[in-house]
Design a protein around this motif. Structure first.
Motif, PDB file in Angstrom:
ATOM      1  N   LEU A 145      32.441  55.912 -75.863  1.00 25.59           N
ATOM      2  CA  LEU A 145      33.604  55.755 -74.979  1.00 25.59           C
ATOM      3  C   LEU A 145      34.899  55.683 -75.778  1.00 25.59           C
ATOM      4  N   LYS A 146      34.863  55.023 -76.920  1.00 24.96           N
ATOM      5  CA  LYS A 146      36.061  54.971 -77.761  1.00 24.96           C
ATOM      6  C   LYS A 146      36.419  56.373 -78.260  1.00 24.96           C
ATOM      7  N   MET A 147      35.406  57.146 -78.607  1.00 24.85           N
ATOM      8  CA  MET A 147      35.655  58.518 -79.041  1.00 24.85           C
ATOM      9  C   MET A 147      36.241  59.347 -77.894  1.00 24.85           C
ATOM     10  N   GLN A 148      35.735  59.134 -76.677  1.00 25.88           N
ATOM     11  CA  GLN A 148      36.255  59.841 -75.514  1.00 25.88           C
ATOM     12  C   GLN A 148      37.725  59.484 -75.282  1.00 25.88           C
ATOM     13  N   TYR A 149      38.052  58.219 -75.472  1.00 23.82           N
ATOM     14  CA  TYR A 149      39.430  57.761 -75.312  1.00 23.82           C
ATOM     15  C   TYR A 149      40.332  58.439 -76.355  1.00 23.82           C
ATOM     16  N   ARG A 150      39.854  58.523 -77.598  1.00 17.62           N
ATOM     17  CA  ARG A 150      40.630  59.172 -78.661  1.00 17.62           C
ATOM     18  C   ARG A 150      40.902  60.633 -78.315  1.00 17.62           C
ATOM     19  N   LYS A 151      39.896  61.319 -77.782  1.00 23.51           N
ATOM     20  CA  LYS A 151      40.076  62.722 -77.419  1.00 23.51           C
ATOM     21  C   LYS A 151      41.171  62.875 -76.369  1.00 23.51           C
ATOM     22  N   LEU A 152      41.160  61.996 -75.368  1.00 21.15           N
ATOM     23  CA  LEU A 152      42.175  62.058 -74.312  1.00 21.15           C
ATOM     24  C   LEU A 152      43.567  61.796 -74.881  1.00 21.15           C
ATOM     25  N   MET A 153      43.657  60.810 -75.775  1.00 20.85           N
ATOM     26  CA  MET A 153      44.949  60.484 -76.374  1.00 20.85           C
ATOM     27  C   MET A 153      45.435  61.614 -77.287  1.00 20.85           C
ATOM     28  N   ALA A 154      44.503  62.304 -77.934  1.00 16.67           N
ATOM     29  CA  ALA A 154      44.873  63.376 -78.868  1.00 16.67           C
ATOM     30  C   ALA A 154      45.463  64.583 -78.151  1.00 16.67           C
ATOM     31  N   ASN A 277      46.219  68.395 -83.939  1.00 20.34           N
ATOM     32  CA  ASN A 277      44.999  67.581 -83.844  1.00 20.34           C
ATOM     33  C   ASN A 277      45.047  66.294 -84.651  1.00 20.34           C
ATOM     34  N   LYS A 278      46.113  66.071 -85.410  1.00 22.75           N
ATOM     35  CA  LYS A 278      46.231  64.800 -86.111  1.00 22.75           C
ATOM     36  C   LYS A 278      46.618  63.734 -85.103  1.00 22.75           C
ATOM     37  N   ARG A 279      46.072  62.533 -85.264  1.00 22.84           N
ATOM     38  CA  ARG A 279      46.388  61.438 -84.341  1.00 22.84           C
ATOM     39  C   ARG A 279      47.886  61.198 -84.302  1.00 22.84           C
ATOM     40  N   ASN A 280      48.447  61.171 -83.105  1.00 24.82           N
ATOM     41  CA  ASN A 280      49.886  60.993 -82.944  1.00 24.82           C
ATOM     42  C   ASN A 280      50.331  59.593 -83.321  1.00 24.82           C
ATOM     43  N   ILE A 281      51.490  59.494 -83.912  1.00 26.24           N
ATOM     44  CA  ILE A 281      52.155  58.218 -84.218  1.00 26.24           C
ATOM     45  C   ILE A 281      51.183  57.253 -84.902  1.00 26.24           C
ATOM     46  N   LEU A 282      50.391  57.800 -85.797  1.00 26.23           N
ATOM     47  CA  LEU A 282      49.368  56.979 -86.453  1.00 26.23           C
ATOM     48  C   LEU A 282      49.783  56.648 -87.877  1.00 26.23           C
ATOM     49  N   PHE A 283      49.808  55.363 -88.190  1.00 28.66           N
ATOM     50  CA  PHE A 283      49.954  54.899 -89.565  1.00 28.66           C
ATOM     51  C   PHE A 283      48.801  53.931 -89.806  1.00 28.66           C
ATOM     52  N   THR A 284      47.930  54.268 -90.745  1.00 29.86           N
ATOM     53  CA  THR A 284      46.755  53.433 -90.967  1.00 29.86           C
ATOM     54  C   THR A 284      46.284  53.564 -92.409  1.00 29.86           C
ATOM     55  N   CYS A 285      45.421  52.638 -92.810  1.00 28.84           N
ATOM     56  CA  CYS A 285      44.844  52.642 -94.156  1.00 28.84           C
ATOM     57  C   CYS A 285      43.328  52.592 -94.015  1.00 28.84           C
TER      58      CYS A 285
END
Length: 515
Positions: A145-154, A277-285
């Motif tokens: 479900l988390k992966m599905q959410y990421r796809k929708l957000m992407a 396809n890169k995650r939008n507005i993403l800053f992460t480590c």
């Protein structure tokens, strides 16, 4: 496990091989049998460490492709690989946790604690409280479900109904998960997952009330002044120029910061480009076990505040890099989020003396905007946290969920007015990704922010002492409890007494002086 072939190579050339999950489980099973049959501490210890090495290398391979997935590189292939990971990991981790429980219950526990510290078994108990074989299927559903959410957000456009349906199903799955593990609610399970053993819901609720009392009114008053807090322009025109400034800053900082940055740049352990396809507005480590190296991801578009977001992530990486070279076990290379966020957020303040390199003549505006942003975020994150504590009611409809959010938002962030029509149509429940990805994580940014402000006040009075305390903190990683780490770094407890008020008052005063 093959040896490292990344000593002097760039991350883009690193090989990814999908872990052979059956083989990983076979090897861990062999280690488990050796542990059960061990007649000496050395044999038991070596088998226990071999389990950890197998997991480390598996996660290292997984992280390579996950980073590529987040960066939109070989997107379809990396997406398929991450989905395979989500299906395979629960059974591997169940076996790992079985070995951890054997270590905790076996006769060599005292020897292990003497060599590796007692905190390692605190983590074992937390895993035990949050896992059992019957929960594996639900864990896999949650990951899907988390992966599905990421796809929708992407996709870029927000499909409210589709997102809500995933959101609703996540609530149901997580409640079932808590039931299967014997918890009264998912809140209790969520606290265990976040390794929040030092404080509970009462302390968190008191913290939120103090933010609402001391921070919300100040931010609301400043908002009413109509000041333009627009982003100051950055000097760096592109990611390469931004990296050059960050390198110059880190090389001028004390201690091991320069050698860390040298390795990061030599291996290009960062990606700040914007691409499809890169995650939008993403800053992460991301952390790469086995190599004991971090990888920084960002979307740099050229505004000055993004320079701070990037330095924040390099701060996470520096803390991981430092602890990985001092602490013997991978589990101890990071602490709980309430500590990890001190590492990164404090680095943002250590950046202040170098702002001329990042925003030039806009240094004052940057500091003003930064302090305003952090204070505003304190209130917003408390609103999200209260929402998280109430959203796991299985009977709330979409509109009721929105009404709940509006009521909470109006109390913490009254400057964010939500249109009545959006409430009626059920369009205003918060889309903060932390709620989906890492429940009950978000408030820990706030708890860490109070310690960060304390570090900032130290930095202005005695920079040498501030750096010494900071290095002690990051070097300990997760080898101590939250309260013990605060004590090691000479930090006050943000959850007790007048600490929050005493620390926030001079920050608010400084902000007013910059208006």
């Amino acid at each position: 496990m093959p040896g490292s072939n990344t000593a002097n190579t760039k991350f883009s050339t690193w090989n990814y091989t999908r872990p052979d999950y059956s083989e990983v489980k076979r090897k861990i099973n062999d280690c488990k049998n050796k542990m059960l049959g061990a007649i000496s501490y050395q044999t038991f210890r070596d088998a226990w460490l071999d389990v950890k090495k197998e997991i480390e290398y598996m996660e290292y391979q997984e992280e390579i492709i996950y980073i590529r997935h987040l960066c939109g590189i070989d997107y379809q292939y990396s997406l398929e690989e991450v989905e395979i990971q989500n299906k395979e990991e629960p059974s591997v981790y169940a076996l790992r946790d079985e070995c951890s429980r054997i270590a905790a219950a076996f006769g060599y526990r005292n020897e292990l604690e003497q060599e590796f510290g007692k905190q390692i078994f605190v983590y074992v108990e937390e895993h035990r409280a949050a896992e059992n074989p019957d929960s594996m299927g639900l864990r896999s559903e949650e990951s899907a479900l988390k992966m599905q959410y990421r796809k929708l957000m992407a996709k870029g456009s927000r499909d409210d109904e589709a997102l809500y349906q995933v959101f609703r199903k996540l609530i149901e799955i997580r409640c079932e998960l808590a039931d299967s593990l014997g918890y009264n609610s998912y809140i209790d399970l969520g606290y265990h997952i976040q390794r929040r053993g030092d404080f509970g819901t009462r302390e968190t609720a008191d913290f939120r009330r103090n933010i609402q009392k001391y921070v919300t009114p100040a931010v609301a008053d400043i908002k009413e002044k109509g000041i333009d807090f627009g982003y100051p322009p950055a000097l760096a025109a592109n990611p390469e120029e931004l990296i050059a400034s960050i390198v110059a800053m880190f090389k001028d900082l004390p201690y091991e910061a320069g050698s860390y940055m040298e390795e990061m740049t030599r291996k290009e352990l960062y990606d700040l480009e914007t691409r499809a396809n890169k995650r939008n507005i993403l800053f992460t480590c991301c952390m790469l076990p086995y190599e004991k190296l971090p990888f920084i991801i960002g979307n740099y578009t050229g505004n000055g505040m993004e320079a701070g977001y990037t330095v924040h992530e390099f701060g996470h990486g520096f803390a991981f890099y430092t602890a990985a070279r001092k602490q013997p076990l991978y589990e101890l290379h990071r602490s709980s989020p309430a500590v990890n966020e001190i590492h990164s957020k404090t680095m943002e303040h250590f950046m202040f003396p170098y702002l001329d390199m990042f925003v030039g003549e806009h240094k004052k505006d940057y500091i003003r905007n930064h302090l305003m942003q952090q204070l505003e975020n304190l209130a917003y994150r408390c609103a999200i946290d209260e929402f998280e504590h109430l959203m796991y009611d299985r009977h709330l409809s979409r509109v009721e969920l929105c009404e709940l959010w509006v009521d909470i938002s109006n109390r913490y962030t009254p400057w964010n007015r939500i249109p009545t029509e959006d409430i009626r149509q059920g369009k205003c429940w918060p889309s903060q990704t932390h709620i989906v990805e890492t429940p009950f994580y978000y408030i820990q940014y706030d708890i860490a922010q109070i310690s960060t402000f304390e570090f900032y006040l130290k930095l202005k009075n005695n920079s040498g002492q501030a750096w010494a305390d900071y290095m002690r903190l990051i070097g300990e990683g997760g080898s101590k409890s939250y309260y013990e780490l605060l004590e090691i770094a000479h930090l006050s407890n943000p959850l007790t007494g007048n600490t929050l008020e005493d620390i926030c008052r001079p920050i608010v005063d400084e902000l007013y002086s910059l208006l």
